[in-house]
Design a protein around this motif. Structure first.
Motif, mmCIF file in Angstrom:
data_model
loop_
_atom_site.group_PDB
_atom_site.id
_atom_site.type_symbol
_atom_site.label_atom_id
_atom_site.label_comp_id
_atom_site.label_asym_id
_atom_site.label_seq_id
_atom_site.Cartn_x
_atom_site.Cartn_y
_atom_site.Cartn_z
ATOM 1 N N MET A 1 0.785 -1.050 -0.043
ATOM 2 C CA MET A 1 0.115 -0.051 0.024
ATOM 3 C C MET A 1 0.871 1.453 0.006
ATOM 4 S SD MET A 1 -3.311 0.236 2.387
ATOM 5 C CE MET A 1 -3.639 -1.475 2.814
ATOM 6 N N VAL A 2 2.077 1.334 0.854
ATOM 7 C CA VAL A 2 2.881 2.402 0.709
ATOM 8 C C VAL A 2 3.855 2.337 -0.140
ATOM 9 C CG1 VAL A 2 2.368 2.773 3.111
ATOM 10 C CG2 VAL A 2 4.184 1.745 2.562
ATOM 11 N N GLU A 3 4.049 1.242 -1.054
ATOM 12 C CA GLU A 3 5.026 1.155 -2.211
ATOM 13 C C GLU A 3 6.456 0.890 -1.483
ATOM 14 O OE1 GLU A 3 4.188 4.504 -4.590
ATOM 15 O OE2 GLU A 3 2.212 3.991 -4.828
ATOM 16 N N LEU A 4 6.593 0.017 -0.561
ATOM 17 C CA LEU A 4 7.879 -0.157 -0.045
ATOM 18 C C LEU A 4 8.172 -1.469 -0.022
ATOM 19 C CD1 LEU A 4 8.038 1.807 3.337
ATOM 20 C CD2 LEU A 4 9.218 2.442 1.227
ATOM 21 N N SER A 5 7.568 -2.671 -0.700
ATOM 22 C CA SER A 5 7.663 -3.851 -0.877
ATOM 23 C C SER A 5 9.127 -4.026 -1.342
ATOM 24 C CB SER A 5 6.672 -4.770 -1.723
ATOM 25 O OG SER A 5 5.419 -4.310 -1.319
ATOM 26 N N LEU B 1 3.603 4.971 8.093
ATOM 27 C CA LEU B 1 2.190 4.912 7.542
ATOM 28 C C LEU B 1 1.741 3.609 7.474
ATOM 29 C CD1 LEU B 1 0.100 7.122 6.813
ATOM 30 C CD2 LEU B 1 1.005 6.914 4.713
ATOM 31 N N ALA B 2 2.790 2.475 7.012
ATOM 32 C CA ALA B 2 2.295 1.211 6.841
ATOM 33 C C ALA B 2 1.978 0.554 8.321
ATOM 34 C CB ALA B 2 3.286 0.361 6.168
ATOM 35 N N CYS B 3 2.950 0.938 9.284
ATOM 36 C CA CYS B 3 2.534 0.466 10.513
ATOM 37 C C CYS B 3 1.095 0.917 11.202
ATOM 38 C CB CYS B 3 3.730 1.121 11.440
ATOM 39 S SG CYS B 3 4.063 0.367 12.848
ATOM 40 N N ALA B 4 0.749 2.159 10.679
ATOM 41 C CA ALA B 4 -0.410 2.380 11.134
ATOM 42 C C ALA B 4 -1.798 1.737 10.321
ATOM 43 C CB ALA B 4 -0.768 4.075 10.953
ATOM 44 N N LEU B 5 -1.427 1.160 9.105
ATOM 45 C CA LEU B 5 -2.490 0.452 8.473
ATOM 46 C C LEU B 5 -2.275 -0.892 8.689
ATOM 47 C CD1 LEU B 5 -1.662 2.435 5.197
ATOM 48 C CD2 LEU B 5 -3.605 2.355 6.460
ATOM 49 N N LEU C 1 0.411 11.182 -1.030
ATOM 50 C CA LEU C 1 -0.347 11.151 0.282
ATOM 51 C C LEU C 1 -1.672 11.613 0.203
ATOM 52 C CD1 LEU C 1 0.130 10.916 3.222
ATOM 53 C CD2 LEU C 1 0.668 13.303 3.389
ATOM 54 N N ARG C 2 -1.966 12.533 -0.642
ATOM 55 C CA ARG C 2 -3.254 13.111 -0.987
ATOM 56 C C ARG C 2 -4.116 12.003 -1.578
ATOM 57 N NH1 ARG C 2 -0.693 18.330 -1.799
ATOM 58 N NH2 ARG C 2 -0.251 17.849 -4.156
ATOM 59 N N GLY C 3 -3.879 11.314 -2.627
ATOM 60 C CA GLY C 3 -4.475 10.227 -3.087
ATOM 61 C C GLY C 3 -4.626 9.069 -2.057
ATOM 62 N N PHE C 4 -3.714 8.817 -1.315
ATOM 63 C CA PHE C 4 -3.981 8.007 -0.053
ATOM 64 C C PHE C 4 -5.074 8.366 0.749
ATOM 65 C CE2 PHE C 4 -2.762 6.898 4.145
ATOM 66 C CZ PHE C 4 -2.943 5.529 3.838
ATOM 67 N N LEU C 5 -5.098 9.708 1.351
ATOM 68 C CA LEU C 5 -6.038 10.155 2.257
ATOM 69 C C LEU C 5 -7.359 10.028 1.576
ATOM 70 C CD1 LEU C 5 -4.080 13.212 3.626
ATOM 71 C CD2 LEU C 5 -4.748 11.009 4.714
ATOM 72 N N ARG C 6 -7.775 10.413 0.295
ATOM 73 C CA ARG C 6 -8.773 10.319 -0.379
ATOM 74 C C ARG C 6 -9.151 8.991 -0.544
ATOM 75 N NH1 ARG C 6 -6.512 13.642 -4.771
ATOM 76 N NH2 ARG C 6 -6.362 15.634 -3.950
ATOM 77 N N ALA C 7 -8.356 7.991 -0.656
ATOM 78 C CA ALA C 7 -8.870 6.568 -0.939
ATOM 79 C C ALA C 7 -9.322 6.096 0.542
ATOM 80 C CB ALA C 7 -7.520 5.792 -1.207
ATOM 81 N N GLN C 8 -8.675 6.395 1.706
ATOM 82 C CA GLN C 8 -8.996 6.230 2.993
ATOM 83 C C GLN C 8 -10.463 6.597 3.372
ATOM 84 O OE1 GLN C 8 -7.025 4.001 4.735
ATOM 85 N NE2 GLN C 8 -5.706 4.168 2.886
ATOM 86 N N ARG D 1 -13.106 5.310 6.356
ATOM 87 C CA ARG D 1 -12.102 5.542 7.518
ATOM 88 C C ARG D 1 -12.382 7.040 8.189
ATOM 89 N NH1 ARG D 1 -9.011 0.960 7.151
ATOM 90 N NH2 ARG D 1 -8.347 0.795 4.751
ATOM 91 N N THR D 2 -12.135 7.101 9.379
ATOM 92 C CA THR D 2 -12.278 8.212 9.804
ATOM 93 C C THR D 2 -10.612 8.622 10.322
ATOM 94 O OG1 THR D 2 -14.253 7.692 11.320
ATOM 95 C CG2 THR D 2 -12.786 9.662 12.154
ATOM 96 N N VAL D 3 -10.493 9.920 9.812
ATOM 97 C CA VAL D 3 -8.912 10.110 9.741
ATOM 98 C C VAL D 3 -8.842 11.640 10.486
ATOM 99 C CG1 VAL D 3 -6.787 10.764 8.148
ATOM 100 C CG2 VAL D 3 -8.647 9.107 7.583
ATOM 101 N N LEU D 4 -7.800 11.685 11.433
ATOM 102 C CA LEU D 4 -7.495 12.921 11.998
ATOM 103 C C LEU D 4 -6.086 13.164 11.726
ATOM 104 C CD1 LEU D 4 -8.070 15.322 13.736
ATOM 105 C CD2 LEU D 4 -7.306 13.743 15.932
#
Lengths: 298, 258
Positions: A117-121, A141-145, A169-176, A181-184
């Motif tokens: 998801m965070v493109e670190l594979s 971020l991967a840890c949070a997910l 990140l903006r795309g990621f937040l929109r996808a969430q 999901r609730t995001v703060l």
């Protein structure tokens, strides 16, 4: 029911530092809320109080109806990015996530999908000390997910990201948000999350100054008048005498208070040449400056 | 709980701290054993001097304390404590699991090191044709010898756990390691010289007396100082570990992770 509910939350470090001062707010489910304020405003302390890392001096905070520590498998309910540098430098990114997933009772299959998801594979086997700041941010971020949580708390997630990372990140937040999901999300760089958030909490010097949807706050805020003039300094002095808020950069002025008509008439009355005069709806940054400035004056 | 234990062992496997302890233990004990057995004259070793070759093992428990301190303070130093407590907000459980896991690893490292020391001494003794009475099969399987060896392993495990509790209490890595080593190697000896009756109740003295079964039986210890009996030393050591561990849990639960 609010997903996160803080009531009269305060935190004092020692006798002198009041980091958070009587803060109350509620975060509605399925919303992206920006938690805005300058460095040292109390954002991180508040986020850490939500997840029980910092004990409030006064007040309470509930997440998903209770205290964080009382949640069963909390990381599967609430994901938090609080410290992008919080990884052992000698441990690989993959093992860093595996340690957390093991402790949280989450299967290793989620580690792989979070890394994807965070493109670190591709770099997961590398020691964290070889990661750039942006890569560490993505790992956090991967840890949070990891637990596929319904609530995400993100503390300055854009720190260290390059423009491409910011766009990601903006795309990621929109996808969430699209997934409900609730995001703060906290940030001191207001422009970076302006396009993403539904609501904002504005905090400064530990006190919550405003909260609500951006549109609602913007409606109550004065428009910003932008002026370009070869006599910008003279116009600035006149505007300041009239009590307007003015920011000047060489020949450009950003004016808060008077309308564009009033600025135009003032320039005309004083034989000041204008090359540009326009009225803009306030940006999030303007909004923050207005609110913070108003409260400071009062 | 089992997930947390497995996570703790994964933490240990995925960094070099435990390996570092093992290497340090080998350097402190196997290397001197090999040098003594290879270089000291034949007759001196036959007269029981070979036991000196194994004396480096007495340093391993001190290394284990440092290992325990590093295990806890590294969490704060690298900020991993944030993720640890996010995954397990019940901080008391985190500390207890760490105490147990590090105790086990400390004991295992001591066991492996002691075995390698004995094998090194036996191998070189065989090559140089040196007879070592204390290494005969009947002596090694003797109940008292086994009890002494077991107590040595137990003490190392307890000292590792003690290190974890010190790390949880003080957090700052360098001052905690330095302070503990100075206390163990110098301060306690000075206190024992000035106040011998108090000295035997100090933590590292208690740990040391736990491992002195052989000396106590032969009366060597009486010549050095008045000592606690092994059960007394065990109680004193357990009391220290309990007090420090409870304090570590109590403080960790109240401490802000900023």
């Amino acid at each position: 029911m609010a997903v996160i509910e803080a009531e009269h939350l305060s935190k004092r470090f020692g006798k002198k530092v009041l980091a958070v001062d009587d803060v109350s707010f509620g975060i509605e489910p399925g919303t992206i809320t920006g938690f805005l304020g300058p460095n040292g405003a109390g954002k991180t302390t508040t986020l850490r109080m939500i997840v029980d890392l910092v004990r409030p001096t006064a007040g309470t905070v509930r997440v998903l109806g209770g205290r964080y520590r009382d949640l069963t498998h909390p990381t599967t309910r609430v994901g938090a990015l609080l410290d992008a540098s919080g990884f052992h430098p000698g441990r690989s990114g993959l093992n860093a996530l595996r340690v957390v997933s093991r402790a949280a009772g989450i299967g290793y299959d989620r580690v792989d999908s979070a890394l994807e998801m965070v493109e670190l594979s591709g770099v997961a086997g590398r020691a964290v000390k070889g990661y750039s700041t942006g890569m560490k941010q993505r790992l956090a971020l991967a840890c949070a997910l990891l637990g596929d949580p319904e609530v995400l708390l993100l503390d300055e997630p854009a720190n260290g990201l390059d423009p491409e990372g910011m766009k990601w990140l903006r795309g990621f937040l929109r996808a969430q948000a699209a997934e409900g999901r609730t995001v703060l999300i906290s940030s001191h760089v207001l422009a970076e999350i302006e396009q993403t958030v539904d609501r904002v909490l504005i905090i400064s010097k530990g006190r919550l100054l405003a909260q609500g949807p951006i549109a609602q706050l913007a409606a109550g805020a004065a428009a910003v008048v932008r002026v370009r003039s070869p006599q910008a300094q003279k116009l600035e002095e006149l505007l300041l005498q009239k009590g307007a808020g003015v920011n000047r950069l060489e020949t450009a002025l950003a004016i808060r208070g008077p309308s564009s008509a009033e600025v135009g008439e003032l320039a005309h009355a004083n034989d000041i040449v204008l090359h540009e005069l326009l009225s803009e709806q306030p940006s999030l940054e303007d909004l923050f400056l207005q609110i913070a400035g108003t409260r400071r004056e009062s | 709980m089992s997930d947390l234990i497995r996570a703790e062992f994964l933490k240990l496997r995925s960094t070099r701290t435990a390996l570092g302890l093992f290497i340090a233990a080998l350097v402190a004990s196997v290397l001197p054993a090999a040098l003594v057995m290879s270089l000291v004259p034949h007759d001196m070793l036959s007269d029981g001097g070979a036991t000196i070759a194994a004396s480096g093992l007495t340093l391993v428990p001190i290394l284990a304390v440092v290992f325990g301190i590093l295990g806890m303070t590294n969490e704060y130093r690298h900020g991993t404590i944030t993720y640890t407590y996010l995954a397990t907000p019940r901080r008391g459980i985190v500390i207890v699991v760490k105490l147990v896991c590090y105790g086990i690893v400390g004991t295992a490292v001591m066991a492996a090191t002691a075995l390698l020391v004995v094998l090194t001494i036996a191998l070189i003794a065989a090559l140089r044709d040196i007879a070592l009475p204390w290494l005969t099969a009947s002596n090694v399987s003797d109940l008292e010898t086994l009890r002494d060896a077991g107590m040595f392993l137990l003490t190392t495990g307890l000292m590792t756990a003690f290190g974890v509790s010190l790390g949880a209490l003080f957090r700052a890595q360098v001052p905690t390691v330095a302070g503990t080593v100075i206390w163990a190697l110098a301060a306690e000896s000075i206190i024992a010289l000035v106040k011998p009756r108090l000295g035997i109740y100090l933590p590292f003295a208690a740990f040391q007396q736990l491992t002195m079964g052989g000396a106590l039986r032969t009366g060597e210890a009486d010549a050095i100082m008045s000592s606690l009996t092994r059960p007394e030393a065990f109680l004193v050591a357990i009391a220290y570990i309990s007090v420090f561990s409870v304090a570590a849990v109590f403080i960790s639960m109240r401490r802000d992770v900023t």
